[in-house]
Structure formats: structure tokens, C-alpha cells
Scaffold this active site. Structure first.
Site, PDB file in Angstrom:
ATOM      1  N   LEU A 258       8.418  -0.544  -9.920  1.00 37.60           N
ATOM      2  CA  LEU A 258       8.660   0.558  -8.989  1.00 37.60           C
ATOM      3  C   LEU A 258       9.038   0.028  -7.604  1.00 37.60           C
ATOM      4  CD1 LEU A 258       8.435   3.688  -8.580  1.00 37.60           C
ATOM      5  CD2 LEU A 258       6.077   3.305  -7.847  1.00 37.60           C
TER       6      LEU A 258
ATOM      7  N   GLY B  20     -23.692 -18.706   3.338  1.00 38.06           N
ATOM      8  CA  GLY B  20     -23.537 -19.582   4.500  1.00 38.06           C
ATOM      9  C   GLY B  20     -22.314 -20.481   4.347  1.00 38.06           C
TER      10      GLY B  20
ATOM     11  N   GLU C 115      10.187  -2.068  -4.281  1.00 31.70           N
ATOM     12  CA  GLU C 115      11.391  -2.835  -3.926  1.00 31.70           C
ATOM     13  C   GLU C 115      11.125  -3.542  -2.605  1.00 31.70           C
ATOM     14  OE1 GLU C 115      14.882  -0.399  -4.044  1.00 31.70           O
ATOM     15  OE2 GLU C 115      14.562   0.080  -6.170  1.00 31.70           O
TER      16      GLU C 115
ATOM     17  N   GLU D 274      -1.032  -0.938  -5.840  1.00 41.84           N
ATOM     18  CA  GLU D 274      -1.225   0.389  -6.470  1.00 41.84           C
ATOM     19  C   GLU D 274      -1.333   1.489  -5.398  1.00 41.84           C
ATOM     20  OE1 GLU D 274      -1.670   1.311 -10.745  1.00 41.84           O
ATOM     21  OE2 GLU D 274      -1.947  -0.661  -9.949  1.00 41.84           O
TER      22      GLU D 274
HETATM   23  N1  CAA Z   1       1.285  13.959  -9.885  1.00 40.18           N
HETATM   24  C1  CAA Z   1       2.395  14.691 -10.209  1.00 40.18           C
HETATM   25  N2  CAA Z   1       3.400  14.905  -9.345  1.00 40.18           N
HETATM   26  C2  CAA Z   1       3.284  14.392  -8.106  1.00 40.18           C
HETATM   27  C3  CAA Z   1       2.168  13.646  -7.701  1.00 40.18           C
HETATM   28  C4  CAA Z   1       1.140  13.432  -8.653  1.00 40.18           C
HETATM   29  N3  CAA Z   1       0.065  12.706  -8.347  1.00 40.18           N
HETATM   30  N4  CAA Z   1       2.345  13.251  -6.416  1.00 40.18           N
HETATM   31  C5  CAA Z   1       3.517  13.749  -6.016  1.00 40.18           C
HETATM   32  N5  CAA Z   1       4.089  14.441  -7.031  1.00 40.18           N
HETATM   33  C6  CAA Z   1       5.363  15.161  -7.004  1.00 40.18           C
HETATM   34  C7  CAA Z   1       5.340  16.249  -5.933  1.00 40.18           C
HETATM   35  O1  CAA Z   1       4.786  17.432  -6.450  1.00 40.18           O
HETATM   36  C8  CAA Z   1       6.808  16.400  -5.582  1.00 40.18           C
HETATM   37  O2  CAA Z   1       7.429  17.194  -6.577  1.00 40.18           O
HETATM   38  P1  CAA Z   1       8.665  18.183  -6.216  1.00 40.18           P
HETATM   39  O3  CAA Z   1       9.801  17.270  -5.845  1.00 40.18           O
HETATM   40  O4  CAA Z   1       8.897  18.931  -7.479  1.00 40.18           O
HETATM   41  O5  CAA Z   1       8.206  19.010  -5.076  1.00 40.18           O
HETATM   42  C9  CAA Z   1       7.334  14.973  -5.750  1.00 40.18           C
HETATM   43  O6  CAA Z   1       6.419  14.282  -6.604  1.00 40.18           O
HETATM   44  C10 CAA Z   1       7.445  14.257  -4.420  1.00 40.18           C
HETATM   45  O7  CAA Z   1       6.132  14.260  -3.838  1.00 40.18           O
HETATM   46  P2  CAA Z   1       5.855  13.926  -2.321  1.00 40.18           P
HETATM   47  O8  CAA Z   1       6.754  14.767  -1.471  1.00 40.18           O
HETATM   48  O9  CAA Z   1       4.397  13.993  -2.079  1.00 40.18           O
HETATM   49  O10 CAA Z   1       6.372  12.413  -2.262  1.00 40.18           O
HETATM   50  P3  CAA Z   1       6.416  11.374  -1.065  1.00 40.18           P
HETATM   51  O11 CAA Z   1       7.734  10.706  -1.088  1.00 40.18           O
HETATM   52  O12 CAA Z   1       5.973  12.010   0.200  1.00 40.18           O
HETATM   53  O13 CAA Z   1       5.346  10.253  -1.514  1.00 40.18           O
HETATM   54  C11 CAA Z   1       3.232   9.177  -1.920  1.00 40.18           C
HETATM   55  C12 CAA Z   1       4.048  10.487  -1.861  1.00 40.18           C
HETATM   56  C13 CAA Z   1       1.872   9.554  -2.440  1.00 40.18           C
HETATM   57  C14 CAA Z   1       3.104   8.535  -0.557  1.00 40.18           C
HETATM   58  C15 CAA Z   1       3.902   8.196  -2.919  1.00 40.18           C
HETATM   59  O14 CAA Z   1       5.133   7.774  -2.441  1.00 40.18           O
HETATM   60  C16 CAA Z   1       3.046   6.988  -3.242  1.00 40.18           C
HETATM   61  O15 CAA Z   1       2.163   7.073  -4.080  1.00 40.18           O
HETATM   62  N6  CAA Z   1       3.328   5.803  -2.610  1.00 40.18           N
HETATM   63  C17 CAA Z   1       2.664   4.557  -2.974  1.00 40.18           C
HETATM   64  C18 CAA Z   1       3.424   3.816  -4.028  1.00 40.18           C
HETATM   65  C19 CAA Z   1       2.536   3.000  -4.927  1.00 40.18           C
HETATM   66  O16 CAA Z   1       1.394   3.339  -5.180  1.00 40.18           O
HETATM   67  N7  CAA Z   1       3.088   1.937  -5.509  1.00 40.18           N
HETATM   68  C20 CAA Z   1       2.377   1.157  -6.452  1.00 40.18           C
HETATM   69  C21 CAA Z   1       3.324   0.326  -7.281  1.00 40.18           C
HETATM   70  S1  CAA Z   1       2.592  -0.254  -8.800  1.00 40.18           S
HETATM   71  C22 CAA Z   1       1.555  -1.486  -8.391  1.00 40.18           C
HETATM   72  O17 CAA Z   1       1.274  -1.723  -7.239  1.00 40.18           O
HETATM   73  C23 CAA Z   1       1.002  -2.282  -9.556  1.00 40.18           C
HETATM   74  C24 CAA Z   1      -0.195  -3.078  -9.228  1.00 40.18           C
HETATM   75  O18 CAA Z   1      -0.984  -2.686  -8.444  1.00 40.18           O
HETATM   76  C25 CAA Z   1      -0.507  -4.285  -9.884  1.00 40.18           C
HETATM   77  P1  FAD Z   2       4.691  -1.264   3.272  1.00 42.21           P
HETATM   78  O1  FAD Z   2       4.964  -0.033   2.526  1.00 42.21           O
HETATM   79  O2  FAD Z   2       5.787  -1.881   4.060  1.00 42.21           O
HETATM   80  O3  FAD Z   2       3.449  -1.019   4.238  1.00 42.21           O
HETATM   81  C1  FAD Z   2       3.152  -1.842   5.346  1.00 42.21           C
HETATM   82  C2  FAD Z   2       1.951  -1.227   6.090  1.00 42.21           C
HETATM   83  O4  FAD Z   2       2.314   0.076   6.577  1.00 42.21           O
HETATM   84  C3  FAD Z   2       0.742  -1.022   5.169  1.00 42.21           C
HETATM   85  O5  FAD Z   2      -0.439  -1.247   5.878  1.00 42.21           O
HETATM   86  C4  FAD Z   2       0.842   0.444   4.807  1.00 42.21           C
HETATM   87  O6  FAD Z   2      -0.399   1.035   4.433  1.00 42.21           O
HETATM   88  C5  FAD Z   2       1.368   1.021   6.117  1.00 42.21           C
HETATM   89  N1  FAD Z   2       2.017   2.334   5.895  1.00 42.21           N
HETATM   90  C6  FAD Z   2       3.176   2.590   5.225  1.00 42.21           C
HETATM   91  N2  FAD Z   2       3.398   3.899   5.205  1.00 42.21           N
HETATM   92  C7  FAD Z   2       2.363   4.503   5.840  1.00 42.21           C
HETATM   93  C8  FAD Z   2       2.012   5.851   6.145  1.00 42.21           C
HETATM   94  N3  FAD Z   2       2.767   6.881   5.740  1.00 42.21           N
HETATM   95  N4  FAD Z   2       0.870   6.094   6.829  1.00 42.21           N
HETATM   96  C9  FAD Z   2       0.072   5.054   7.247  1.00 42.21           C
HETATM   97  N5  FAD Z   2       0.357   3.760   6.981  1.00 42.21           N
HETATM   98  C10 FAD Z   2       1.483   3.481   6.290  1.00 42.21           C
HETATM   99  N6  FAD Z   2       4.589  -2.918  -7.256  1.00 42.21           N
HETATM  100  C11 FAD Z   2       5.123  -2.535  -8.455  1.00 42.21           C
HETATM  101  O7  FAD Z   2       5.963  -1.645  -8.508  1.00 42.21           O
HETATM  102  N7  FAD Z   2       4.704  -3.119  -9.607  1.00 42.21           N
HETATM  103  C12 FAD Z   2       3.772  -4.090  -9.645  1.00 42.21           C
HETATM  104  O8  FAD Z   2       3.439  -4.580 -10.705  1.00 42.21           O
HETATM  105  C13 FAD Z   2       3.204  -4.509  -8.405  1.00 42.21           C
HETATM  106  N8  FAD Z   2       2.287  -5.518  -8.388  1.00 42.21           N
HETATM  107  C14 FAD Z   2       1.880  -6.020  -7.177  1.00 42.21           C
HETATM  108  C15 FAD Z   2       1.098  -7.171  -7.163  1.00 42.21           C
HETATM  109  C16 FAD Z   2       0.748  -7.741  -5.944  1.00 42.21           C
HETATM  110  C17 FAD Z   2      -0.064  -8.997  -5.931  1.00 42.21           C
HETATM  111  C18 FAD Z   2       1.159  -7.144  -4.728  1.00 42.21           C
HETATM  112  C19 FAD Z   2       0.809  -7.740  -3.393  1.00 42.21           C
HETATM  113  C20 FAD Z   2       1.916  -5.998  -4.749  1.00 42.21           C
HETATM  114  C21 FAD Z   2       2.289  -5.430  -5.970  1.00 42.21           C
HETATM  115  N9  FAD Z   2       3.121  -4.308  -6.022  1.00 42.21           N
HETATM  116  C22 FAD Z   2       3.652  -3.886  -7.222  1.00 42.21           C
HETATM  117  C23 FAD Z   2       3.632  -3.726  -4.783  1.00 42.21           C
HETATM  118  C24 FAD Z   2       2.600  -2.859  -4.056  1.00 42.21           C
HETATM  119  O9  FAD Z   2       2.424  -1.653  -4.713  1.00 42.21           O
HETATM  120  C25 FAD Z   2       3.112  -2.688  -2.631  1.00 42.21           C
HETATM  121  O10 FAD Z   2       2.931  -3.939  -1.975  1.00 42.21           O
HETATM  122  C26 FAD Z   2       2.385  -1.596  -1.891  1.00 42.21           C
HETATM  123  O11 FAD Z   2       2.663  -0.331  -2.445  1.00 42.21           O
HETATM  124  C27 FAD Z   2       2.734  -1.603  -0.376  1.00 42.21           C
HETATM  125  O12 FAD Z   2       4.093  -1.700  -0.152  1.00 42.21           O
HETATM  126  P2  FAD Z   2       4.683  -2.811   0.885  1.00 42.21           P
HETATM  127  O13 FAD Z   2       4.091  -4.093   0.501  1.00 42.21           O
HETATM  128  O14 FAD Z   2       6.150  -2.668   0.875  1.00 42.21           O
HETATM  129  O15 FAD Z   2       4.089  -2.379   2.268  1.00 42.21           O
END
Ligand code: CAA
Ligand code: FAD
Length: 383
Positions: free
Chosen positions: A125, A340, A127, A364
Site C-alpha cells: 500500500l 540499569g 509509497e 500499520e
Molecule cells: N472501513 C471501511 N471503509 C472505510 C474505512 C474503514 N475502516 N475507513 C475509511 N473508509 C472509507 C470511507 O467511508 C470513505 O468512503 P467513501 O469514499 O465512500 O466516502 C473512504 O474510505 C475514504 O475515507 P476517508 O475520507 O476517511 O479517507 P482519508 O483519505 O481521509 O484517510 C485514514 C483515512 C484513516 C487516514 C487512512 O488514510 C489511513 O488509514 N492511513 C494510514 C495508512 C496505513 O495504515 N498504512 C499501513 C500500511 S500496511 C503496514 O504498515 C504493514 C505493517 O505494518 C507491517
Molecule cells: P508520514 O506519513 O510521512 O508521516 C510522518 C509523520 O507525520 C508521522 O509522525 C505521522 O504520524 C505524521 N502525520 C502524517 N499525517 C498526519 C495527520 N493527518 N495528523 C497528524 N500527524 C500526521 N506499508 C505497507 O504498505 N506495507 C507494509 O508491509 C509495510 N511494512 C512496514 C514495515 C516497516 C518496518 C515500516 C517502518 C513501515 C512499513 N510500512 C508498510 C509503511 C508504514 O505503514 C508507514 O511508514 C506509515 O503508515 C507512515 O507513513 P510514512 O512513513 O510515510 O510517514
């Protein structure tokens, strides 16, 4: 309200605990040092049913439910969080295919994820320019006569070098000319995919984290996962579940650190007595145990809600992830303090636990993003 675990949940927890203590714990420090991917351990875990705890039996999973999954990942992470995160991502990929895939996709991919034929799946997911805001992704999938062509890059992909399948999110053009995000199942061997150098991380160093580049990657029509343009919601639903896994993983780290600190406090003597006799140390341990118990309850509540199938648990999953990862960080930090100077060296595991726990507040969805999710839910649905 019944807090008793059922027989299946106890069995899964005990299986994970035994495996973690005998097969993972002895190698965790070495894996941290060498950054070696735990391929063999993952294959053994697949044999024990731990790579598909919440996947249905039809696809080779253990069908033991989300609570059992939460318990299992806590046990695995107590021994080695690098293995824990690999297991968590594999589970998330299996679950997202089971929830949104066609019968053919489920039959083709999920048994390979649960049986160990694939070391893992990857969840692609994030980038380089879109982490917290995946809606801002640039990767694009363009329609061709017989499928799609993907161009773009993904960052931070857990297990990306070793995965058997990638779930890739990309922008797609809809009939009205607007772009929406769609999800695709991509074979990692497809021409045009290149894997970057593994990230050198502070912690969870035995897990593999790489960037991926997609250059004119042609995939068939059948690779689309779920509805065209429905990918963002698929990612959000998957992350709701994934956050229970990360909370449970962090809990394992905090519990291990607390248990080691308790033991050490009873052995280490200063001023002619065990340091555990001092109230200053006892209060730290009491706070660590209390916070971790609260974290455990939040994780298990979110897991139970997900397991019911018809309850919305977005807020509860974010609360569990937020609180458990911060409680784990505080517990690991206090554990180093209780050890410590020795706690600051590689002679004891607590320094690794502290490093391993740090990233749970970032991936996440960062903990700031968990607060965004919780606050939005509060404003829409009240307390
Ligand atoms: N369930 C179902 N639908 C959902 C939803 C949920 N939990 N959350 C949002 N949606 C839907 C909304 O209803 C909306 O739908 P419509 O377009 O039909 O209205 C749509 O999604 C867009 O929602 P938002 O306007 O709330 O979206 P946003 O752009 O403002 O973003 C956010 C919301 C919660 C900040 C989201 O962008 C987010 O979760 N960001 C963090 C990304 C993240 O967690 N990345 C992890 C990568 S994986 C990883 O990291 C693996 C690892 O740990 C090892
Ligand atoms: P940014 O989004 O640039 O954030 C930088 C800072 O700004 C953070 O403190 C953040 O909380 C803050 N910030 C951003 N927006 C807001 C807001 N609206 N309000 C307040 N504060 C904000 N991703 C995948 O898709 N798949 C994977 O398998 C995966 N595995 C991972 C494994 C590791 C070890 C790591 C480090 C990351 C992994 N990720 C993965 C990516 C991870 O989900 C992202 O690093 C995370 O979602 C944060 O994105 P970023 O690093 O671009 O930080």
C-alpha cells in the site's frame, strides 16, 4: 461477560507459546544481528497452523478465530517480533483475499499462504510519497485489451523480497474519467518488478522490508481484487483487522520485557538486598503490568468484535493498536531502566525488545493516524 478462553483458543495459544519458546527464542538475538529472514521458522509455523489462524479450513487455515489469532501473535512476538510481523502481514494478505477474492483467487492463493508453500504474502500500500495518506498514491494501473499495466513504486514492503504474492494498490481510471484506487493480486516474478535493497532498521531486523518498483508490469484481467475502484475501502477494512494484530504483537514485547525485569529485580542486589524490595522498582513493575493488562483487554475486545462478523470495530481496533503499542514502549523502556547499565547492552534481551517495539507506533498507521481514526469515529458516532 465471560473472559474464559475456549478450548481451541487455549490450544492455539499454547501451541504458539511452545513453538516460540523452543524454536524462536533461542535464535532471536542472532536473527537481530544477522538480519536473516526466518524462512525455516515460518515453514514450521505453517505446519502448526499458525500461518492461517483466522483463515477458514476450506483454504488450509486453522479456522480458530480472531481471538485465537491475537493470542498466537502475542506469544510469537514475545520470542521474536520479526517473526511476529511477518506472520501478521501474511495473515492480513490471506484474510483480504478470503474477504474480497473470487473463488478462483481464493483457491489459487490462500492454501499457499497457509501451508508454507509461500513464505509470506506482501501488502503493498505505502509509497515513498504516500504513507499516512495512501489516498495520495501515484502508482497507476492502466487498462489494456487483456488486463492491466502497472507503473509506480511502493515503499516499506514487509517480506517483499520473499513473498509469493503481492496485493498491490494502484490508481485506475473509472468510466466517468475520474481516478479511484483498485487492488490487484500480482505474482512477484512478473517481468518489470524490481526489489530494492533491504532497509537497515533499528528493530525487527529479522523481518524483511524493501521498496518495489513496477515498470510496465503486465497482469491479467483476473488479477483485480474486489471491485474496480473499491480498493481504498479494501485497504481500510484489512487495516482495521491488521491493527488488532499489531496491538497484540506489541503486547507480546511488553509482556516479555516486564517478565524479564521482574525476574531481574528479584536477583539483582544493591544496598544489600534485591532491587525488587525497593518501592521505586515495585511501582514501575505494577504500572507496567497494569498498562499491559489494559492493552490485552483492548486487543481481545477488538478481536472478539471482529470475530462476531457483524460488528463495526474500526474505533476499537485503532484504540487497541494505539494503547498497546504505547504501553509496550513504556514497559520496554522501564525494563531497560530496571536492568540499569546492563539493560543498555546486548547481554540482555531488553534492549532488543525496546528497539523492536519502537516501530509498532509507526507501521500499520502511525499512532497519530490511530488518533485521527478514533476522533473521526467519535465525532460521527459519539462516545
Ligand atoms: N472501513 C471501511 N471503509 C472505510 C474505512 C474503514 N475502516 N475507513 C475509511 N473508509 C472509507 C470511507 O467511508 C470513505 O468512503 P467513501 O469514499 O465512500 O466516502 C473512504 O474510505 C475514504 O475515507 P476517508 O475520507 O476517511 O479517507 P482519508 O483519505 O481521509 O484517510 C485514514 C483515512 C484513516 C487516514 C487512512 O488514510 C489511513 O488509514 N492511513 C494510514 C495508512 C496505513 O495504515 N498504512 C499501513 C500500511 S500496511 C503496514 O504498515 C504493514 C505493517 O505494518 C507491517
Ligand atoms: P508520514 O506519513 O510521512 O508521516 C510522518 C509523520 O507525520 C508521522 O509522525 C505521522 O504520524 C505524521 N502525520 C502524517 N499525517 C498526519 C495527520 N493527518 N495528523 C497528524 N500527524 C500526521 N506499508 C505497507 O504498505 N506495507 C507494509 O508491509 C509495510 N511494512 C512496514 C514495515 C516497516 C518496518 C515500516 C517502518 C513501515 C512499513 N510500512 C508498510 C509503511 C508504514 O505503514 C508507514 O511508514 C506509515 O503508515 C507512515 O507513513 P510514512 O512513513 O510515510 O510517514
Amino acid at each position: 461477560m465471560d473472559f474464559t478462553l475456549n478450548e481451541t483458543q487455549r490450544l492455539v495459544r499454547d501451541t504458539a507459546r511452545r513453538f516460540a519458546q523452543t524454536e524462536l527464542q533461542p535464535h532471536a538475538a542472532q536473527r537481530d544481528l544477522t538480519e536473516e529472514f526466518p524462512a525455516e521458522a515460518l515453514a514450521q509455523m505453517a505446519e502448526l497452523g499458525l500461518m492461517g489462524v483466522n483463515i477458514s479450513g476450506e483454504y488450509g487455515g486453522s479456522e480458530a478465530g480472531v481471538v485465537a489469532y491475537s493470542l498466537a501473535i502475542t506469544e510469537i512476538a514475545r520470542a521474536d517480533a520479526s517473526v511476529g510481523v511477518t506472520m501478521a502481514v501474511n495473515n492480513m494478505v490471506g484474510e483480504v483475499i478470503e474477504a474480497f477474492g473470487t473463488d478462483a483467487q481464493k483457491e489459487h492463493y490462500i492454501p499457499k499462504l497457509t501451508s508454507g508453500e509461500f513464505s509470506s504474502g506482501s501488502f503493498c500500500l505505502s509509497e515513498p510519497g504516500a504513507g499516512s495518506d495512501p489516498g495520495g498514491m501515484r502508482t497507476k494501473a492502466e487498462k489494456t485489451d487483456d488486463g492491466w499495466v502497472i507503473n509506480g513504486s511502493k515503499a516499506w514492503i514487509t517480506s517483499g523480497e520473499f513473498a509469493g504474492v503481492f496485493v498491490v494498490w494502484a490508481r485506475t481510471e473509472m468510466d466517468d474519467g475520474k481516478e479511484r484506487i483498485s487492488a490487484f493480486l500480482v505474482d512477484p516474478d512478473t517481468d518489470g518488478i524490481s526489489v530494492g535493497k533491504p532497509e537497515e532498521k533499528m528493530g525487527q531486523r529479522g523481518s524483511n522490508t524493501v521498496s518495489l518498483t513496477f515498470e510496465d508490469v503486465a497482469i491479467p484481467e483476473s488479477a483485480l481484487l474486489g471491485e474496480l475502484g473499491g480498493g481504498f475501502k479494501i485497504a481500510m477494512v484489512a487495516l482495521d483487522g491488521g491493527r488488532i494484530g499489531v496491538g497484540s504483537l506489541a503486547l507480546g514485547l511488553g509482556l516479555e520485557a516486564t517478565s524479564l525485569a521482574l525476574e531481574y529485580s528479584q536477583e539483582r542486589e544493591q544496598f544489600g538486598q534485591p532491587i525488587g524490595n525497593f518501592q521505586g522498582i515495585q511501582f514501575k513493575l505494577a504500572d507496567m503490568a497494569t498498562e499491559l493488562d489494559a492493552a490485552r483487554l483492548l486487543c481481545l475486545r477488538a478481536a472478539w468484535m471482529k470475530e462476531q462478523g457483524d460488528l463495526r470495530f474500526t474505533r476499537q481496533a485503532s484504540m487497541a493498536k494505539l494503547y498497546a503499542t504505547e504501553a509496550a514502549w513504556r514497559a520496554c523502556d522501564e525494563a531497560v531502566q530496571i536492568f540499569g547499565g546492563y539493560g543498555y547492552t546486548k547481554e540482555y534481551a531488553v534492549e532488543r525488545l525496546l528497539r523492536d517495539s519502537r516501530v509498532t507506533r509507526i507501521y500499520e498507521g502511525t499512532n497519530e493516524i490511530q488518533r485521527v481514526v478514533i476522533a473521526r469515529d467519535l465525532s460521527r458516532n459519539g462516545l
